[in-house]
Design an enzyme around this catalytic site. Structure first.
Site, PDB file in Angstrom:
ATOM      1  N   ASP A  84       0.857  -1.187   0.000  1.00  0.00           N
ATOM      2  CA  ASP A  84       0.000   0.000   0.000  1.00  0.00           C
ATOM      3  C   ASP A  84       0.892   1.236   0.000  1.00  0.00           C
ATOM      4  OD1 ASP A  84      -2.298   1.711   0.268  1.00  0.00           O
ATOM      5  OD2 ASP A  84      -3.345   0.107   1.322  1.00  0.00           O
ATOM      6  N   ASP A  85       0.328   2.422   0.272  1.00  0.00           N
ATOM      7  CA  ASP A  85       1.068   3.677   0.149  1.00  0.00           C
ATOM      8  C   ASP A  85       2.402   3.606   0.904  1.00  0.00           C
ATOM      9  OD1 ASP A  85      -1.268   4.417  -1.098  1.00  0.00           O
ATOM     10  OD2 ASP A  85      -1.900   5.811   0.469  1.00  0.00           O
TER      11      ASP A  85
END
Length: 280
Positions: A84-85
């Site tokens: 994810d980010d």
């Protein structure tokens, strides 16, 4: 188990500091977190440097570093490869974040390298307490979903302002730049749909991208247009040709200077005057 909705409990952060100050996290490897990796929340004076964060590319919600409702945070000289980010600046979620009203401010992110199927450098989408005065520079991204992502949604309220991202190299990205007001879900159905975020003063400059499938999207909100969007010295090369498809925009205003491919008409051309002149 989480994907199959059979997990009988919530997933913890790997490390989380709350209501703390004067923190240094340095020379540590974080691996295979069940959720976000490093989460300073309601903190101040935080330095995170020389860390390596690793998680499988298909692992859900394994953000690298998420400063949340925190101030004076420095993230530098680190490698992050997660599902994810890589770095996402946050400040509270919908009505709960609005009620608490604790912004994130004074965030510096520099010399970070990594890869992710989601975002490289992100603000949001939980920004209900407000996010301001963020600088991200000297960032290298490989095999990334969205290189630079500023995201919020109706019901968030709050503000996103004075964000600068510069000196970014990205290679093999699905989308180069995305600034959008329709990203992220809600904790429950009690959010106020009239609580609209205010986004102003986003500067993205000195960006070079290769194998970028889509240059990007800047999509404000009809009743809360994004203003002061400043793009300068950006070159995003496509996969099959010399440039990726043009940037798409709606409900946005600002300026662009030396941007390739040339962005949407909503961003006025190269005159270096007005709200963006100080950034070029």
């Amino acid at each position: 188990m989480w994907r199959q909705r059979t997990l009988p409990f919530t997933r913890p952060n790997l490390i989380e500091f709350m209501n703390s100050r004067s923190i240094i996290i340095s020379n540590v490897i974080f691996q295979n977190s069940p959720f976000w990796n490093i989460h300073p929340v309601y903190c101040s004076n935080v330095v995170i440097r020389y860390v390596t964060i690793l998680a499988p590319a298909d692992s859900p919600n394994t953000d690298g570093i998420d400063p949340d409702s925190s101030s004076n945070v420095c993230i530098e000289d680190s490698y992050i490869s997660t599902g994810d980010d890589l770095v996402a600046v946050k400040s509270g979620w919908d009505e709960y974040g609005i009620a608490y009203g604790h912004p994130s401010s004074g965030i510096t992110i520099r010399r970070v390298t990594g890869s992710s199927p989601f975002s490289g450098i992100a603000v949001g989408s939980e920004t209900s307490g407000g996010v301001e005065n963020v600088l991200a520079e000297h960032i290298n991204l490989y095999n990334v979903g969205v290189g630079i992502h500023v995201k919020t949604n109706i019901g968030r309220g709050g503000f996103i302002r004075n964000i600068t991202v510069s000196d970014v190299y990205m290679e093999n990205a699905r989308k180069g730049i995305k600034i959008a007001g329709d990203v992220g879900d809600h904790p429950d159905d009690k959010f106020n749909p009239n609580a609209l975020p205010v986004v102003n003063g986003i500067t993205i400059k000195d960006v070079w991208g290769t194998k970028v499938q889509q240059s990007g999207l800047i999509q404000g909100l009809k009743n809360s247009p994004f203003t002061g969007i400043c793009l300068s010295n950006i070159n995003l090369q496509g996969v099959a040709g010399p440039t990726s498809p043009p940037l798409k925009c709606s409900d946005v205003s600002g300026s662009a200077y030396q941007v390739k491919p040339w962005p949407c008409s909503e961003l006025s051309s190269s005159q270096q005057t007005g709200a963006c002149s100080n950034h070029f």
